[in-house]
Motif scaffolding. Structure first.
Motif, short mmCIF file in Angstrom:
data_model
loop_
_atom_site.label_atom_id
_atom_site.label_comp_id
_atom_site.label_asym_id
_atom_site.label_seq_id
_atom_site.Cartn_x
_atom_site.Cartn_y
_atom_site.Cartn_z
N VAL A 139 19.78 -55.62 50.53
CA VAL A 139 19.05 -56.97 50.34
C VAL A 139 18.10 -56.84 49.24
O VAL A 139 18.00 -57.67 48.38
CB VAL A 139 18.35 -57.03 51.57
N ILE A 140 17.34 -55.59 49.22
CA ILE A 140 16.21 -55.40 48.27
C ILE A 140 16.83 -55.58 46.75
O ILE A 140 16.67 -56.19 45.78
CB ILE A 140 15.42 -54.36 48.61
N LEU A 141 18.06 -54.71 46.67
CA LEU A 141 18.45 -54.39 45.45
C LEU A 141 19.36 -55.76 44.78
O LEU A 141 19.14 -56.01 43.60
CB LEU A 141 19.60 -53.10 45.77
N ASN A 142 19.92 -56.36 45.91
CA ASN A 142 20.41 -57.82 45.32
C ASN A 142 19.28 -58.86 45.07
O ASN A 142 19.68 -59.90 44.55
CB ASN A 142 21.34 -58.18 46.41
N GLU A 143 18.06 -58.68 45.40
CA GLU A 143 17.04 -59.42 44.88
C GLU A 143 16.53 -59.22 43.59
O GLU A 143 16.10 -59.96 42.71
CB GLU A 143 15.73 -59.44 45.86
N ILE A 144 16.68 -57.99 43.08
CA ILE A 144 16.23 -57.61 41.65
C ILE A 144 17.36 -57.98 40.68
O ILE A 144 18.55 -57.87 40.71
CB ILE A 144 16.25 -55.91 41.60
N ARG A 145 16.79 -58.67 39.54
CA ARG A 145 17.77 -59.50 38.93
C ARG A 145 18.49 -58.42 37.94
O ARG A 145 17.96 -57.24 37.75
CB ARG A 145 16.92 -60.09 37.73
N GLU A 146 19.67 -58.71 37.49
CA GLU A 146 20.54 -57.92 36.77
C GLU A 146 20.07 -57.30 35.22
O GLU A 146 20.25 -56.44 34.95
CB GLU A 146 21.82 -58.64 36.41
N ASP A 147 18.93 -58.17 34.88
CA ASP A 147 18.46 -57.94 33.49
C ASP A 147 17.26 -57.18 33.43
O ASP A 147 16.66 -56.93 32.38
CB ASP A 147 18.25 -59.34 32.71
N VAL A 148 16.88 -56.72 34.68
CA VAL A 148 15.61 -55.89 34.96
C VAL A 148 16.07 -54.41 34.32
O VAL A 148 17.18 -53.93 34.80
CB VAL A 148 15.19 -55.81 36.32
N LYS A 149 15.20 -53.90 33.42
CA LYS A 149 15.59 -52.61 32.80
C LYS A 149 14.43 -51.43 33.35
O LYS A 149 14.65 -50.25 33.32
CB LYS A 149 15.67 -52.59 31.67
N GLU A 150 13.35 -51.94 34.09
CA GLU A 150 12.52 -50.86 34.66
C GLU A 150 12.04 -51.51 35.71
O GLU A 150 11.60 -52.81 35.92
CB GLU A 150 11.30 -50.61 33.42
N VAL A 151 11.77 -50.55 36.86
CA VAL A 151 11.28 -50.81 38.11
C VAL A 151 10.20 -49.68 38.46
O VAL A 151 10.26 -48.59 38.34
CB VAL A 151 12.37 -50.73 39.44
N PHE A 152 8.99 -50.07 39.07
CA PHE A 152 8.16 -49.39 39.66
C PHE A 152 8.41 -48.97 41.14
O PHE A 152 8.17 -50.47 41.95
CB PHE A 152 6.74 -49.85 39.45
N LEU A 153 8.46 -47.89 41.64
CA LEU A 153 8.87 -47.83 43.18
C LEU A 153 7.64 -46.92 43.74
O LEU A 153 7.59 -45.94 43.27
CB LEU A 153 10.33 -47.07 43.16
N THR A 154 7.16 -47.52 44.84
CA THR A 154 6.15 -46.83 45.80
C THR A 154 7.09 -46.63 46.93
O THR A 154 7.95 -47.19 47.60
CB THR A 154 4.83 -47.65 45.92
N GLY A 155 6.56 -45.57 47.75
CA GLY A 155 7.18 -45.18 48.77
C GLY A 155 8.69 -44.62 48.48
O GLY A 155 9.99 -44.65 49.16
N ALA A 156 8.61 -43.90 47.24
CA ALA A 156 9.68 -43.38 46.40
C ALA A 156 10.68 -42.65 47.25
O ALA A 156 11.73 -42.25 46.77
CB ALA A 156 9.52 -42.99 45.08
N THR A 157 9.87 -41.50 47.94
CA THR A 157 10.83 -40.49 48.76
C THR A 157 10.90 -40.64 50.04
O THR A 157 11.50 -39.89 50.91
CB THR A 157 9.81 -39.13 48.64
N SER A 158 10.95 -42.00 50.56
CA SER A 158 11.49 -42.14 51.98
C SER A 158 12.72 -42.49 51.87
O SER A 158 13.36 -42.56 50.84
CB SER A 158 10.81 -43.83 52.24
N LYS A 159 13.23 -42.79 53.12
CA LYS A 159 14.94 -43.00 53.24
C LYS A 159 15.13 -44.07 52.31
O LYS A 159 16.17 -44.22 51.20
CB LYS A 159 15.15 -43.23 54.51
#
Length: 630
Positions: A442-462
């Motif tokens: 669900v989260i991944l399909n919310e991110i637009r196809e043209d996005v080239k950079e993402v900032f991720l917190t909780g990055a090492t969780s499942k």
């Protein structure tokens, strides 16, 4: 525009919640009498009318609440279907009859002041008089009025609204048109008025008759069969004196039978008795205590905070039918809920919260009696895991096919995302599912196809790990916020060699000052949000959701999906979600069940299955919430 039948609509239908202002004169009279002293207040019939009305409102509401305590009533239900949103909306103004009867009672007191003045507390003869009038007049009158309402002319404009409620509930008794309620008021008012005018009236008789009348209406409309069968076996004539919930339920499902008020004797006399009445009652009564319906799928939920615990369907049905939000009326109930929490903490078991049907399969929500903050207390982890484990084993014993764990019930630090239970019980038949694969989808399909950079917190969780690995393979640069170089490198090594460069470790929020796409998997403060540039969109998979602090940014909802349109019996909202919308982990378990998958979904996410689960969800009619708002 459809023509409205005369006297079908309530006179105050357009007032909304302001309809309670109609009782203002009663309150004014009570306040005036109270200022003159307690004795004057006790003799003021406006006070008694108002107090009886309050008791009636509380009676119908709490009887309905008890009926919706499925952990107590599930094996005694007559109609095996849930109360849906449509029925709750139809019955929203069920208390109109309490207001109307309070106003008419005030009018009667004004017209016959001598009949009500100086009534004694008790009059023995009055009990005999009011029972005789009820049996000979009210019961007979109600039977013929009710039967007439089922005629060709009156049913559609007046009585069909009452029968539109598929599953009777105590408040369904008040789900009527104005004309119907005037007739019912006559039925209940004649014994009271007759008793008082005869000189044998008393305050106790009036209170007692009205409340017993309401208790019997609640009893018949409850959809929960509690009448023991042995009463009819030892006292056969009793079946003609008092109806049962099954008896009234048959009137709802097979109309043209069982018209009586409380006494089936009148249906016998006029040959309108449903021949299945007592056989059905006996069958349900004897089956009580036996689990006759085994769910295919169970969602194991938990409370988030103390006030949200009041959002359960068996406390405030109307409140539960809307997305949760903090309300002022919850504040006075906080101390009581806190005490209940302590009792639940001391000794309690997982309980059935709600159920619905989807594609012919029964889906239930069970709740672990634990609150959000308790999951972060080190000494509480063993007890919480014990409750979760007991629920899984219970589901396994019953024959449940899939059990899905809600947010904190699958906490990595608590039980490794459910891995603990699968390792302890390798022969489980029930499939344990954390649902995070669909959450990630669900989260991944919310991110637009043209996005080239993402900032991720909780990055090492499942979830963080799966999202990072998926995005990097899509060519997106992922700024992974984590202080642990070792955990970052372990994740980076899982990525294909040509994609590893797309994973970048960062240790400070300042690194995202130019990144407009944030995926938040760990709670962040308003101060940390300041580092996001204007126009940033915050995607999130953190519970509770972060505060929408920035006006120049947008905030996504928690990952969620709308259930298919053919879901039946769903009448409560899942926490802050809208109607028919559930958290993605819940939806993930639904998909697992509908697909008939036989593997456990615990521990680390299989990135290769994200697209598989997503396509399966869409195939079964589940819709992402983000697409609904477009």
């Amino acid at each position: 525009m459809a023509k409205i039948a005369p006297f079908s609509a309530w006179p105050w239908e357009n007032l909304g919640t302001f309809k309670y202002m109609l009782l203002g004169p009663l309150v004014g009279s009570i306040v005036h009498s109270g200022l003159q002293g307690v004795d004057h207040l006790a003799s003021n019939w406006c006070f008694h009318v108002f107090f009886i009305s309050f008791l009636r409102f509380a009676l119908y509401m709490w009887y309905t609440n008890i009926c919706n305590m499925l952990f107590l009533t599930r094996n005694r239900l007559i109609l095996q279907q849930g109360i849906d949103f449509d029925q709750i909306d139809k019955e929203w103004d069920w208390d109109n009859f309490v207001i109307s009867q309070a106003l008419l009672a005030s009018l009667a007191i004004y017209i016959f002041p001598d009949g009500f003045a100086n009534l004694p507390v008790w009059e023995t003869k009055g009990l005999f008089v009011i029972v005789v009038i009820h049996v000979l007049v009210s019961e007979h009158l109600y039977y013929w009025v009710h039967r007439s309402l089922h005629g060709n002319y009156l049913f559609t404009p007046y009585h069909s609204f009452h029968h539109a409620s598929a599953v009777p509930q105590p408040v369904t008794a008040g789900s009527t048109t104005f004309l119907e309620e005037v007739l019912v008021t006559t039925v209940i008012g004649l014994p009271v008025l007759g008793c008082c005018l005869s000189g044998y009236g008393s305050k106790t008789i009036i209170y007692g008759y009205v409340l017993v009348f309401d208790i019997l209406r609640c009893f018949g409309h409850s959809n929960v069969e509690i009448m023991p069968q042995w009463i009819f076996e030892y006292f056969p004539f009793f079946k003609y004196i008092l109806y049962t919930p099954t008896y009234y339920s048959l009137h709802h499902t097979e109309m043209k039978t069982n018209y009586c008020l409380f006494m089936p004797l009148y249906d016998v006399l006029w040959n309108t008795l449903n021949t299945k009445s007592w056989a059905s009652q006996k069958k349900i009564s004897l089956a009580a205590g036996k689990s006759t319906r085994i769910p295919d799928f169970v969602f194991l939920a938990h409370c988030v905070d103390i006030t949200s615990a009041l959002h359960v369907p068996f406390l405030f049905r109307s409140f539960s039918s809307m997305a949760y939000s903090a309300r002022l009326f919850l504040v006075p109930l906080w101390p009581f809920t806190f005490v209940v929490m302590l009792l639940m903490w001391a000794k309690s078991k997982t309980f059935l919260l709600s159920f619905y049907n989807l594609r012919g399969k029964l889906h239930q929500t069970w709740a672990v009696p634990r609150f959000g903050f308790q999951y972060f207390l080190p000494f509480a982890s063993e007890g919480i895991n014990k409750h979760i484990e007991e629920a899984i084993l219970r589901a396994d014993k019953l024959g449940v096919k899939v059990i899905s764990l809600a947010a904190l019930n699958k906490n990595e630090a608590l039980n490794g995302g459910g891995t603990l239970f699968v390792k302890r019980h390798p022969n489980l038949k029930v499939r344990v599912v954390h649902g995070n694969t669909l959450t990630a989808a669900v989260i991944l399909n919310e991110i637009r196809e043209d996005v080239k950079e993402v900032f991720l917190t909780g990055a090492t969780s499942k979830l963080g790990r799966a999202i990072a690995l998926y995005l990097c393979q899509r060519g997106v640069c992922v700024l992974m916020l984590t202080p642990s170089t070792e955990r970052f490198q372990n994740i980076q090594q899982e990525a294909p060699a040509n994609c590893q460069k797309n994973l970048v470790q960062v240790t400070k929020y300042q690194a995202a000052r130019n990144c407009k796409t944030w995926v938040v998997g760990k709670w962040i403060t308003p101060g940390q949000q300041r580092w996001a540039p204007a126009g940033t969109h915050f995607h999130q998979f953190v519970v509770p959701p972060i505060l929408a602090f920035r006006r120049d940014c947008t905030y996504g909802e928690l990952a969620a999906m709308k259930l298919p349109d053919d879901v039946e019996g769903l009448g409560s909202c899942e926490y802050t979600m809208g109607r028919g919308i559930v958290h993605a982990c819940h939806a993930g378990g639904v998909v697992h069940s509908l697909e008939g998958w036989t593997h456990h979904e615990v521990g680390a996410l299989d990135v290769d299955r994200i697209d598989v689960v997503w396509k399966a969800a869409l195939k079964h009619g589940l819709q992402p919430v983000s697409s609904l708002s477009k």
